[in-house]
Motif scaffolding. Structure first.
Motif, PDB file in Angstrom:
ATOM      1  N   ARG A 102       0.836  -1.200   0.000  1.00 48.16           N
ATOM      2  CA  ARG A 102       0.000   0.000   0.000  1.00 48.16           C
ATOM      3  C   ARG A 102       0.875   1.256   0.000  1.00 48.16           C
ATOM      4  NH1 ARG A 102      -5.320   0.619   1.420  1.00 48.16           N
ATOM      5  NH2 ARG A 102      -5.376  -1.458   2.389  1.00 48.16           N
ATOM      6  N   ASN A 103       0.487   2.235  -0.803  1.00 57.06           N
ATOM      7  CA  ASN A 103       1.210   3.496  -0.833  1.00 57.06           C
ATOM      8  C   ASN A 103       0.942   4.310   0.428  1.00 57.06           C
ATOM      9  OD1 ASN A 103       2.492   3.429  -3.468  1.00 57.06           O
ATOM     10  ND2 ASN A 103       0.433   3.594  -4.330  1.00 57.06           N
ATOM     11  N   GLU A 104       1.866   5.207   0.730  1.00 59.13           N
ATOM     12  CA  GLU A 104       1.722   6.053   1.911  1.00 59.13           C
ATOM     13  C   GLU A 104       0.717   7.173   1.645  1.00 59.13           C
ATOM     14  OE1 GLU A 104       4.453   9.048   4.701  1.00 59.13           O
ATOM     15  OE2 GLU A 104       5.356   7.894   3.065  1.00 59.13           O
ATOM     16  N   TYR A 105      -0.111   7.447   2.649  1.00 59.22           N
ATOM     17  CA  TYR A 105      -1.102   8.522   2.559  1.00 59.22           C
ATOM     18  C   TYR A 105      -0.630   9.726   3.374  1.00 59.22           C
ATOM     19  CZ  TYR A 105      -5.135   6.300   0.324  1.00 59.22           C
ATOM     20  OH  TYR A 105      -5.996   5.740  -0.576  1.00 59.22           O
ATOM     21  N   LEU A 106      -0.783  10.897   2.798  1.00 60.00           N
ATOM     22  CA  LEU A 106      -0.544  12.136   3.533  1.00 60.00           C
ATOM     23  C   LEU A 106      -1.859  12.903   3.590  1.00 60.00           C
ATOM     24  CD1 LEU A 106       2.858  13.338   2.000  1.00 60.00           C
ATOM     25  CD2 LEU A 106       2.484  12.200   4.189  1.00 60.00           C
ATOM     26  N   ILE A 253      -1.513  10.661  -2.232  1.00 67.48           N
ATOM     27  CA  ILE A 253      -1.004   9.294  -2.231  1.00 67.48           C
ATOM     28  C   ILE A 253       0.434   9.326  -2.737  1.00 67.48           C
ATOM     29  CG2 ILE A 253      -1.318   6.968  -3.146  1.00 67.48           C
ATOM     30  CD1 ILE A 253      -4.266   7.665  -3.603  1.00 67.48           C
ATOM     31  N   LYS A 254       1.371   8.923  -1.893  1.00 63.64           N
ATOM     32  CA  LYS A 254       2.785   8.916  -2.271  1.00 63.64           C
ATOM     33  C   LYS A 254       3.142   7.582  -2.917  1.00 63.64           C
ATOM     34  CE  LYS A 254       6.015  10.784   0.025  1.00 63.64           C
ATOM     35  NZ  LYS A 254       7.058  11.058   1.061  1.00 63.64           N
ATOM     36  N   LYS A 255       3.600   7.647  -4.177  1.00 60.88           N
ATOM     37  CA  LYS A 255       4.052   6.458  -4.882  1.00 60.88           C
ATOM     38  C   LYS A 255       5.572   6.501  -5.006  1.00 60.88           C
ATOM     39  CE  LYS A 255       1.316   4.869  -8.130  1.00 60.88           C
ATOM     40  NZ  LYS A 255       0.445   3.892  -7.451  1.00 60.88           N
ATOM     41  N   SER A 256       6.159   5.414  -5.451  1.00 59.67           N
ATOM     42  CA  SER A 256       7.617   5.327  -5.518  1.00 59.67           C
ATOM     43  C   SER A 256       8.215   6.345  -6.479  1.00 59.67           C
ATOM     44  CB  SER A 256       8.040   3.911  -5.930  1.00 59.67           C
ATOM     45  OG  SER A 256       7.462   3.576  -7.182  1.00 59.67           O
ATOM     46  N   ASP A 257       7.513   6.632  -7.589  1.00 58.32           N
ATOM     47  CA  ASP A 257       8.077   7.526  -8.589  1.00 58.32           C
ATOM     48  C   ASP A 257       7.355   8.871  -8.696  1.00 58.32           C
ATOM     49  OD1 ASP A 257       5.818   6.294  -9.477  1.00 58.32           O
ATOM     50  OD2 ASP A 257       6.531   5.897 -11.501  1.00 58.32           O
ATOM     51  N   ASP A 258       6.225   9.016  -8.061  1.00 56.46           N
ATOM     52  CA  ASP A 258       5.498  10.286  -8.096  1.00 56.46           C
ATOM     53  C   ASP A 258       4.469  10.301  -6.976  1.00 56.46           C
ATOM     54  OD1 ASP A 258       3.612   8.514  -8.976  1.00 56.46           O
ATOM     55  OD2 ASP A 258       3.643   9.178 -11.059  1.00 56.46           O
ATOM     56  N   LYS A 259       3.546  11.240  -7.023  1.00 60.63           N
ATOM     57  CA  LYS A 259       2.475  11.295  -6.042  1.00 60.63           C
ATOM     58  C   LYS A 259       1.174  11.677  -6.733  1.00 60.63           C
ATOM     59  CE  LYS A 259       3.987  15.964  -4.768  1.00 60.63           C
ATOM     60  NZ  LYS A 259       4.490  16.818  -3.675  1.00 60.63           N
ATOM     61  N   ILE A 260       0.063  11.360  -6.078  1.00 59.50           N
ATOM     62  CA  ILE A 260      -1.252  11.589  -6.652  1.00 59.50           C
ATOM     63  C   ILE A 260      -2.049  12.508  -5.734  1.00 59.50           C
ATOM     64  CG2 ILE A 260      -3.429  10.507  -7.361  1.00 59.50           C
ATOM     65  CD1 ILE A 260      -1.767   7.964  -7.881  1.00 59.50           C
ATOM     66  N   TYR A 261      -2.536  13.615  -6.304  1.00 61.91           N
ATOM     67  CA  TYR A 261      -3.399  14.524  -5.565  1.00 61.91           C
ATOM     68  C   TYR A 261      -4.830  13.980  -5.609  1.00 61.91           C
ATOM     69  CZ  TYR A 261       0.391  17.967  -6.075  1.00 61.91           C
ATOM     70  OH  TYR A 261       1.597  18.625  -6.047  1.00 61.91           O
ATOM     71  N   VAL A 262      -5.503  13.996  -4.470  1.00 63.97           N
ATOM     72  CA  VAL A 262      -6.907  13.581  -4.412  1.00 63.97           C
ATOM     73  C   VAL A 262      -7.736  14.776  -3.946  1.00 63.97           C
ATOM     74  CG1 VAL A 262      -8.579  11.953  -3.462  1.00 63.97           C
ATOM     75  CG2 VAL A 262      -6.206  11.234  -3.853  1.00 63.97           C
ATOM     76  N   PHE A 263      -8.547  15.308  -4.858  1.00 63.11           N
ATOM     77  CA  PHE A 263      -9.401  16.458  -4.566  1.00 63.11           C
ATOM     78  C   PHE A 263     -10.849  16.012  -4.448  1.00 63.11           C
ATOM     79  CE2 PHE A 263      -5.757  18.493  -6.584  1.00 63.11           C
ATOM     80  CZ  PHE A 263      -5.550  19.602  -5.768  1.00 63.11           C
ATOM     81  N   LYS A 264     -11.573  16.627  -3.489  1.00 60.36           N
ATOM     82  CA  LYS A 264     -12.986  16.333  -3.304  1.00 60.36           C
ATOM     83  C   LYS A 264     -13.776  17.626  -3.168  1.00 60.36           C
ATOM     84  CE  LYS A 264     -12.463  11.809  -1.056  1.00 60.36           C
ATOM     85  NZ  LYS A 264     -12.878  10.967   0.089  1.00 60.36           N
ATOM     86  N   THR A 265     -15.030  17.586  -3.629  1.00 57.13           N
ATOM     87  CA  THR A 265     -15.902  18.735  -3.417  1.00 57.13           C
ATOM     88  C   THR A 265     -16.273  18.784  -1.938  1.00 57.13           C
ATOM     89  OG1 THR A 265     -17.780  17.359  -4.069  1.00 57.13           O
ATOM     90  CG2 THR A 265     -16.845  18.811  -5.744  1.00 57.13           C
ATOM     91  N   THR A 266     -16.546  19.976  -1.466  1.00 53.91           N
ATOM     92  CA  THR A 266     -16.750  20.162  -0.029  1.00 53.91           C
ATOM     93  C   THR A 266     -18.188  19.948   0.409  1.00 53.91           C
ATOM     94  OG1 THR A 266     -16.987  22.536  -0.451  1.00 53.91           O
ATOM     95  CG2 THR A 266     -14.802  21.736   0.204  1.00 53.91           C
ATOM     96  N   LYS A 267     -19.172  20.085  -0.509  1.00 52.04           N
ATOM     97  CA  LYS A 267     -20.571  19.893  -0.109  1.00 52.04           C
ATOM     98  C   LYS A 267     -21.452  19.730  -1.344  1.00 52.04           C
ATOM     99  CE  LYS A 267     -21.276  24.919   0.175  1.00 52.04           C
ATOM    100  NZ  LYS A 267     -21.712  26.029   1.006  1.00 52.04           N
ATOM    101  N   GLY A 268     -22.706  19.305  -1.103  1.00 51.27           N
ATOM    102  CA  GLY A 268     -23.686  19.193  -2.181  1.00 51.27           C
ATOM    103  C   GLY A 268     -23.405  18.023  -3.103  1.00 51.27           C
TER     104      GLY A 268
END
Length: 411
Positions: A102-106, A253-268
């Motif tokens: 599993r990749n590391e979560y920040l 999400i931190k991967k070995s060669d890069d990282k992935i941004y996870v964006f979410k809407t705040t409401k509705g």
């Protein structure tokens, strides 16, 4: 029978026999190395080819093809886990148990991301669409499944399964360029109770919902020309009840060669976007709309990288179909597409002709095709998408599903 015809048939049989003898089968189950939990929707493929599949909800997969056991490499990838490469020469068992780390979560509360940085990321996503996604005509095969469920009876009422051929072009091309044809098709009996108003609407406007077409054209990446560049319907600037929704960074999400941004809407309106920090590609897109007490619709789109371009990997949609006069509603239609065997090289496939293309406005259930029992018995993707026991029980009210498939096919 003439000698020439006999010789031609004999050669065809010999070639087919030789081909079948060279088919290899790779089976496996993918789990997490920390807790042995099954990993669904992992992308499995042979490096450097378009051959691939997706693991099912139990982490199982099966891959068939002509492989070079000495040179080919199996690649397994998932957004939340580290990528793994395994030479085929190391896969010696009938079923291979593969574990992913599993990749590391920040979490967002430990990351400082200024508002202008978020805008820069979203801007780069749009500017890099042409680089990240197909820029020329390609084809791929996919497994389509459609299931209807009736809320009033709490039973599943209809099943469609099909192997389809999909042809699409540039990400900047109009949605009308998306074409689809049936390779194989089968359907159960139809127990869906449709109310009179819905029937009249279809008859008056000569329109029936084609959920396969809806699933393809609602792919957010393909909104680029038709919708993405406008504020009316932009996945990166969603609007709900006339107001533009704000995306907030949920985690990285931190991967070995890069990282992935996870964006979410705040409401509705609920929306989640997974963005690769290296090339600004959307790897996964999910959206969901809920009423006061129930789901209105839910969509999920996954993409995988092949030869430096991202192609569709798995699409899923669930939506309320029609409403009866009571508050229960008619039910839910679930549709899914699992993509396999990509052909990005124009020289290796033939364009779909108009006579083979499915009409966009026709309910797929109205289609008919001969039932090829041998094809379905050897179709490996069915291992990846097993039917739930309740679905089978609900549909087998009179006869078995196999009998229904045969009875509902053309002779």
């Amino acid at each position: 029978m003439s000698n020439k015809l006999f010789i031609c048939l004999a050669l065809m049989l010999l070639c087919n026999h030789a081909y079948m003898q060279n088919i290899q089968i790779i089976k496996g189950q993918i789990t997490c190395s920390n807790d042995t939990i099954a990993i669904p929707y992992a992308h499995i493929g042979i490096m450097g080819t378009g051959i691939g599949t997706v693991s099912n909800i139990n982490g199982d997969f099966e891959l068939k093809g002509q492989f070079n056991l000495e040179k080919d490499t199996l690649m397994i990838s998932h957004i939340e886990y580290e990528k793994k490469l395994i030479p085929l020469s190391e896969l010696v068992s009938d079923t291979n148990f593969i574990k992913l780390a599993r990749n590391e979560y920040l979490l967002a509360d430990v990351i400082v991301l200024p508002d202008n940085k978020k805008k820069e990321i979203f801007k780069n996503v749009i500017e890099n669409l042409k680089n990240n996604y197909p820029d020329k005509l390609y084809q791929c095969e996919a497994f389509y499944r459609e299931i209807q469920y009736q809320e009033r009876t709490k039973k599943h009422t209809r099943l469609i399964e099909s192997a389809v051929n999909i042809q699409d072009g540039k990400v900047t091309g109009p949605l009308s360029k998306i074409k689809c044809s049936l390779l194989q098709f089968r359907k159960s009996d139809n127990f869906t109770e449709e109310h009179l108003g819905s029937k009249l609407f279809k008859k008056m406007f000569n329109f029936s919902p084609n959920y396969l077409h809806h699933l393809l054209v609602r792919n957010p990446i393909r909104y680029y020309r038709d919708r993405l560049h406008t504020s009316k319907f932009n996945p990166l600037t969603q609007k709900y009840k006339g107001k533009e929704l704000e995306f907030a960074l949920s985690h990285v999400i931190k991967k070995s060669d890069d990282k992935i941004y996870v964006f979410k809407t705040t409401k509705g309106f609920y929306c989640t976007i997974y963005i690769n920090s290296k090339d600004y590609a959307i790897l996964k897109y999910e959206e969901e709309m809920k009423g006061k007490t129930s789901l209105i619709y839910k969509n999920s789109y996954h993409y995988k990288k092949i030869d430096n371009k991202y192609y569709p990997a798995f699409f899923y949609s669930a939506s309320v179909t029609d409403y009866l006069k009571n508050s229960k509603g008619l039910g839910i239609t679930e549709s899914s597409l699992t993509f396999v065997n990509y052909s990005p090289d124009r020289k290796k496939f033939k364009r779909l002709r108009s006579k083979h293309v499915l009409p966009n406005e026709l309910d797929l259930y109205e289609q008919e095709m001969e039932y090829d029992e041998i094809f379905w018995a050897n179709y490996n993707i069915l291992l990846d998408e097993p039917l739930e026991d309740k679905i089978i029980t609900d549909l087998e009210r009179k006869t078995s599903l196999q009998s229904q498939f045969k009875e509902n096919a053309t002779n």
